[in-house]
Design a protein around this motif. Structure first.
Motif, PDB file in Angstrom:
ATOM      1  N   LYS A  89       0.842  -1.197   0.000  1.00  0.00           N
ATOM      2  CA  LYS A  89       0.000   0.000   0.000  1.00  0.00           C
ATOM      3  C   LYS A  89       0.878   1.248   0.000  1.00  0.00           C
ATOM      4  N   LYS A  90       0.335   2.359  -0.502  1.00  0.00           N
ATOM      5  CA  LYS A  90       1.064   3.626  -0.461  1.00  0.00           C
ATOM      6  C   LYS A  90       0.995   4.207   0.948  1.00  0.00           C
ATOM      7  N   LEU A  91       1.967   5.061   1.263  1.00  0.00           N
ATOM      8  CA  LEU A  91       2.057   5.606   2.618  1.00  0.00           C
ATOM      9  C   LEU A  91       0.819   6.408   3.021  1.00  0.00           C
ATOM     10  N   ASN A  92       0.157   7.033   2.059  1.00  0.00           N
ATOM     11  CA  ASN A  92      -1.031   7.825   2.424  1.00  0.00           C
ATOM     12  C   ASN A  92      -2.196   6.953   2.890  1.00  0.00           C
ATOM     13  N   LYS A  93      -2.082   5.632   2.704  1.00  0.00           N
ATOM     14  CA  LYS A  93      -3.116   4.712   3.175  1.00  0.00           C
ATOM     15  C   LYS A  93      -2.956   4.376   4.664  1.00  0.00           C
ATOM     16  N   LEU A  94      -1.923   4.922   5.283  1.00  0.00           N
ATOM     17  CA  LEU A  94      -1.684   4.652   6.706  1.00  0.00           C
ATOM     18  C   LEU A  94      -2.762   5.241   7.601  1.00  0.00           C
ATOM     19  N   LYS A  95      -3.579   6.133   7.060  1.00  0.00           N
ATOM     20  CA  LYS A  95      -4.623   6.760   7.868  1.00  0.00           C
ATOM     21  C   LYS A  95      -5.644   5.740   8.365  1.00  0.00           C
ATOM     22  N   LYS A  96      -5.814   4.672   7.598  1.00  0.00           N
ATOM     23  CA  LYS A  96      -6.747   3.603   7.993  1.00  0.00           C
ATOM     24  C   LYS A  96      -5.973   2.290   8.072  1.00  0.00           C
ATOM     25  N   VAL A  97      -5.388   2.013   9.220  1.00  0.00           N
ATOM     26  CA  VAL A  97      -4.535   0.835   9.348  1.00  0.00           C
ATOM     27  C   VAL A  97      -5.372  -0.411   9.612  1.00  0.00           C
ATOM     28  N   LYS A  98      -4.857  -1.538   9.113  1.00  0.00           N
ATOM     29  CA  LYS A  98      -5.542  -2.819   9.308  1.00  0.00           C
ATOM     30  C   LYS A  98      -4.801  -3.708  10.297  1.00  0.00           C
ATOM     31  N   SER A  99      -3.747  -3.186  10.880  1.00  0.00           N
ATOM     32  CA  SER A  99      -2.942  -3.975  11.817  1.00  0.00           C
ATOM     33  C   SER A  99      -2.588  -3.114  13.016  1.00  0.00           C
ATOM     34  N   LYS A 100      -2.407  -3.739  14.144  1.00  0.00           N
ATOM     35  CA  LYS A 100      -1.983  -3.021  15.351  1.00  0.00           C
ATOM     36  C   LYS A 100      -0.527  -3.319  15.698  1.00  0.00           C
ATOM     37  N   TYR A 101       0.148  -4.062  14.831  1.00  0.00           N
ATOM     38  CA  TYR A 101       1.571  -4.357  14.995  1.00  0.00           C
ATOM     39  C   TYR A 101       2.318  -3.777  13.795  1.00  0.00           C
ATOM     40  N   PHE A 102       3.220  -2.832  14.072  1.00  0.00           N
ATOM     41  CA  PHE A 102       3.944  -2.161  12.983  1.00  0.00           C
ATOM     42  C   PHE A 102       5.451  -2.233  13.204  1.00  0.00           C
TER      43      PHE A 102
END
Length: 328
Positions: free
Chosen positions: A73-86
């Motif tokens: 995914k592109k970085l601008n998609k980080l606004k809606k994350v699907k994971s809680k582990y990064f």
């Protein structure tokens, strides 16, 4: 984390657990190193999300490994994350920015070094973590070097270490984890390696703060720095333009010394009392594997159980800020 056998059992037990997803920020060398380790040893993670604006290089790796659990995914998609582990493994200058953003999204984070915080910013970040009930783990792979715990428990035992000499040489052209290692020349090399030095000193001497009173010196292509750490004298020789990679510790005691060559994680050699031994293979696992394991297995609200939690690293940042005053 002091029992090497427990760590190995912990990894074997982990294989029976299932994780929905894990995300990586970045697409360069370190992001790829993490991804290769995850593909190889963490097959029970159902989905891996990669956030990067430069997907081509990591996309080629995914095709080569034939791993179908990955979504780029592109970085601008980080606004809606699907994971809680990064895992944050992008450019050094962006580590803190992305860490703060992901903390605000209530994500638990493992971030690559460097992570240059002033003591004031360090305290602010701890408050932010507590407020969002999450944790940040700083990549300190040697905290997870089982061979050091093995040496400490089986060979050193209760002997008091008087002095440690350290050689930390990086080769000009060196392949690590299947890729050519490239130094970020904008980062001071001593500052970069000090994260590792701190974790190693922590294992053998305990959690301490450096006492440094002299500047870094240069001898041809080598640089040296000397300081005290918990009343033990520490002498470091380091370079990133060596012909060959070298990682060596010499631990001095009252009557003898121990030399540890860990230039190769898979073949750690110890010399002491006119003996030369190779640490058993079952102990010499890759440190990165155990760092990822610890991150995924940790109770994120109980920082005391994780040696590389930011809550346990105040002394590291005190030492780093002291060190910067003496770096030329």
């Amino acid at each position: 984390m002091t029992d090497f056998k427990k760590n190995i059992r912990k990894f074997n037990n982990f294989k029976n657990r299932s994780y929905k997803s894990l995300s990586i920020v970045g697409g360069g060398r370190w992001a790829q190193i993490y991804l290769i380790e995850i593909i190889k040893n963490f097959k029970n993670i159902k989905k891996v999300y990669i956030y990067t604006n430069h997907p081509q290089q990591i996309g080629n790796l995914i095709k080569k490994k034939k791993f179908d659990k990955i979504e780029i995914k592109k970085l601008n998609k980080l606004k809606k994350v699907k994971s809680k582990y990064f895992i944050i493994a992008n450019k050094n200058k962006d580590h803190i920015k992305f860490a703060k953003f992901l903390i605000s999204l209530k994500c638990n984070i493992l971030v690559e070094k460097i992570f240059p915080l002033s003591l004031k910013d360090f305290q602010k970040l701890l408050i932010k973590l507590k407020k969002n009930k999450v944790n940040l783990f700083l990549s300190s792979q040697y905290f997870f070097a089982n061979y050091f715990y093995f040496i400490k428990k089986r060979i050193i035992k209760i002997n008091k270490i008087k002095k440690i000499n350290i050689k930390w040489y990086d080769a000009v052209h060196e392949k690590r984890n299947g890729q050519l290692k490239k130094h970020d020349l904008k980062v001071n090399f001593l500052e970069d390696i000090f994260y590792h030095l701190n974790s190693i000193l922590n294992i053998f001497l305990g959690n301490g703060i450096i006492d440094i009173r002299e500047k870094v010196r240069k001898i041809n292509n080598l640089k040296t720095v000397n300081f005290l750490y918990k009343d033990s004298q520490i002498n470091v020789r380091f370079t990133r333009v060596a012909k060959k990679r070298k990682r060596e510790l010499v631990l001095f005691f009252k009557k003898n010394k121990i030399t540890i060559n860990f230039s190769n994680d898979k073949k750690v050699i110890v010399k002491y009392d006119n003996q030369k031994i190779q640490i058993p293979n079952f102990v010499c696992h890759k440190t990165l594997k155990f760092q990822i394991l610890d991150f995924l297995n940790s109770n994120h609200l109980n920082s005391k159980t994780n040696v590389n939690s930011l809550f346990n690293l105040k002394n590291l940042f005190i030492s780093l800020n002291k060190l910067k005053k003496y770096i030329k």
